[in-house]
Design an enzyme around this catalytic site. Structure first.
Site: not given
Ligand SMILES: Cc1cc2nc3c(=O)[nH]c(=O)nc-3n(C[C@H](O)[C@H](O)[C@H](O)COP(=O)(O)OP(=O)(O)OC[C@H]3O[C@@H](n4cnc5c(N)ncnc54)[C@H](O)[C@@H]3O)c2cc1C
Length: 379
Positions: A125-126, A128, A157, A339-340, A363, A365, A367
Site C-alpha cells: 500500500l505504502t 515513497p 514492504i 542498567g549498563g 500499519e 502510526t 497519530e
Molecule cells: C518495518 C516496516 C514494515 C512495513 N511493512 C509494510 C507493508 O508490508 N506494507 C505496506 O504497505 N507498508 C508497510 N510499512 C509502511 C508503514 O505502514 C508506514 O511507514 C506508516 O504507515 C507511516 O507512513 P510513513 O512512513 O510514510 O510516515 P508519514 O506518513 O510520512 O508520517 C511521518 C510522521 O507524520 C505523522 N503524520 C502523518 N499524517 C498525519 C496526520 N494527518 N496527523 C498527525 N500526524 C500525521 C505520522 O504520524 C508520523 O509521525 C512498513 C513500515 C516499516 C517501517
C-alpha cells in the site's frame, strides 16, 4: 469477556515456546546483526499451521479465530519481534486481503500456497511519498485489453523481495477519489515486477523490508480482487484486522521485555540486595505489569469482536495505539532496569527496545490511530 486461555490457545502458546527455544533463540541475534530473513523458519512455522491461522481448512489453513491468532503472534513476538512481524504481515495483510475479497477461484488458487507457507506473501500500500496519506498513491494501473499495466513503486514492504506473491493497491482513477484505487494480485516472476532496495533498519532486522518496483508490469484482469475502484476501501478494512495483529506483536514484545527485566531485577544485587527490593525498580515493574494487562484486555477484546463479525474500526485502533505505546514504554524501562548491561548485546533488553519502536509506526502510526479513534467518537 472470559480471557481464560482455551485449550487451543494453550496448545499454540506451548508449541511456539518449544519451537522458539529450538529454532529461533539460538540464531536470532545472528539474523538480527546480518539482517537475514530466515526463510526456513518461516516455512517451518507454516508446517505448524501458523501461516494460515485464520484461513478456513478447506483452503489449507488452520481455521482458527482471532483469539488463537493473537496468542500466536504475541507468543512468537515475546521471543523475536521480527518473526512476529513477518507472521502478522503474511497472515493479516496478503493472505487476509485475498481471504476477505478474493472470489472462490482466486481463493482456491492462492490461499493453500499461502496458508502452508509454500509461498510467502507481501502487501503493498505504502509508497515513497505516501504513507499515512496512502490514498494519495501514484502507482498506476491502466487497462489494456484483458490486462492491466502497472507502473510505479511501493515502499517499506514486508517480504517485498522474498515474497512469491503480492497484493498491491494501485491507482486506477483520479487522485483524490477514494474509489480510484484497485487491488491486484501479482505473482513473482511476472515480467516488470521486482524487489528493490532493502531497508537497513533500527529493529525488526530479521523481517525483510524492501521496495517493490513495477515497470510496465502486465497483470491479467482475473487477478483483480473485488471490483475496480474498491481497492482503497478494501485496504482500510484489511488494516482494521491487521491492527489487531500489530497490537498482539506489541503485547508480545512488551511481555518479553517485562519478563526479562523481572528476572534480572531479582538476580542483580546492588547495595547488598536485589535491585527488585528498591521501590524505584519495583514500581517500574508494577507499571509495566499494569499497562501490559490493560493492553492485553484491549487486544483480546478487539479480537473477540472481530470473531463475532462486529465492526472493529475503533476497537482495533484502541488496541493498536495503546499496546504499541505500552510496548515502547515497557521496552524502555526494561533497558533501564538492566542498567549498563541493558545497553549491551549480552542481554535481550536492547533488542526489545529497538524492535518495539516499529509498533507505533507500522500499519498506521499512533497519530493515525488517534485520527481513526477521534473520527469514530466524534461521528
Ligand atoms: C518495518 C516496516 C514494515 C512495513 N511493512 C509494510 C507493508 O508490508 N506494507 C505496506 O504497505 N507498508 C508497510 N510499512 C509502511 C508503514 O505502514 C508506514 O511507514 C506508516 O504507515 C507511516 O507512513 P510513513 O512512513 O510514510 O510516515 P508519514 O506518513 O510520512 O508520517 C511521518 C510522521 O507524520 C505523522 N503524520 C502523518 N499524517 C498525519 C496526520 N494527518 N496527523 C498527525 N500526524 C500525521 C505520522 O504520524 C508520523 O509521525 C512498513 C513500515 C516499516 C517501517
Amino acid at each position: 469477556m472470559d480471557l481464560t486461555f482455551t485449550e487451543n490457545q494453550k496448545m499454540i502458546a506451548q508449541m511456539i515456546r518449544d519451537f522458539g527455544a529450538k529454532h529461533i533463540k539460538p540464531d536470532m541475534m545472528k539474523w538480527d546483526e546480518s539482517q537475514e530473513f530466515p526463510v526456513h523458519v518461516f516455512k517451518a512455522l507454516g508446517e505448524l499451521g501458523l501461516m494460515g491461522v485464520l484461513v478456513p481448512t478447506e483452503y489449507g489453513g488452520s481455521g482458527f479465530g482471532y483469539l488463537e491468532y493473537v496468542t500466536a503472534i504475541a507468543e512468537l513476538s515475546k521471543i523475536d519481534g521480527s518473526i512476529g512481524l513477518s507472521m502478522a504481515a503474511h497472515n493479516s495483510l496478503c493472505t487476509g486481503h485475498i481471504l476477505a475479497f478474493g472470489n472462490e477461484e482466486q481463493k482456491m488458487k492462492w490461499l493453500p500456497k499461502l496458508a502452508t507457507a509454500e509461498w510467502i506473501g507481501a502487501w503493498g500500500l505504502t509508497e515513497p511519498n505516501t504513507g499515512s496519506d496512502s490514498g494519495n498513491m501514484r502507482t498506476t494501473a491502466v487497462k489494456d485489453g484483458d490486462h492491466w499495466v502497472i507502473n510505479g513503486a511501493k515502499n517499506f514492504i514486508t517480504h517485498g523481495k522474498s515474497g512469491n506473491i503480492a497484493v498491491v493497491i494501485v491507482r486506477t482513477g483520479e487522485v483524490g477519489d477514494s474509489h480510484g484505487m484497485t487491488a491486484f494480485v501479482v505473482e513473482r516472476g511476472t515480467p516488470g515486477f521486482e524487489g528493490g532496495r532493502k531497508e537497513d533498519k533500527l529493529g525488526m532486522r530479521a523481517s525483510e523490508t524492501t521496495e517493490m518496483i513495477f515497470t510496465d508490469c502486465r497483470v491479467h484482469e482475473s487477478n483483480m480482487l473485488g471490483k475496480e475502484g474498491e481497492g482503497f476501501i478494501q485496504a482500510m478494512k484489511v488494516l482494521d484486522g491487521g491492527r489487531i495483529s500489530i497490537a498482539a506483536l506489541s503485547l508480545g514484545i512488551a511481555q518479553g521485555a517485562f519478563e526479562a527485566a523481572l528476572a534480572y531485577s531479582k538476580e542483580r544485587h546492588q547495595f547488598n540486595k536485589p535491585i527488585s527490593d528498591f521501590q524505584g525498580i519495583a514500581f517500574k515493574l508494577a507499571d509495566m505489569a499494569t499497562e501490559i494487562e490493560a493492553a492485553s484486555l484491549l487486544t483480546y477484546r478487539a479480537a473477540d469482536m472481530k470473531n463475532k463479525g462486529l465492526n472493529v474500526n475503533k476497537e482495533s485502533a484502541f488496541a493498536k495505539y495503546y499496546a504499541s505505546e505500552v510496548c515502547v514504554r515497557a521496552a524502555t524501562e526494561g533497558v533501564q532496569i538492566f542498567g549498563g548491561y541493558g545497553y549491551t548485546k549480552d542481554y535481550p533488553a536492547e533488542k526489545y527496545y529497538r524492535d518495539s519502536k516499529l509498533c507505533t509506526i507500522g500499519e498506521g502510526t499512533s497519530e493515525i490511530q488517534k485520527l481513526v479513534i477521534s473520527r469514530a467518537i466524534l461521528k
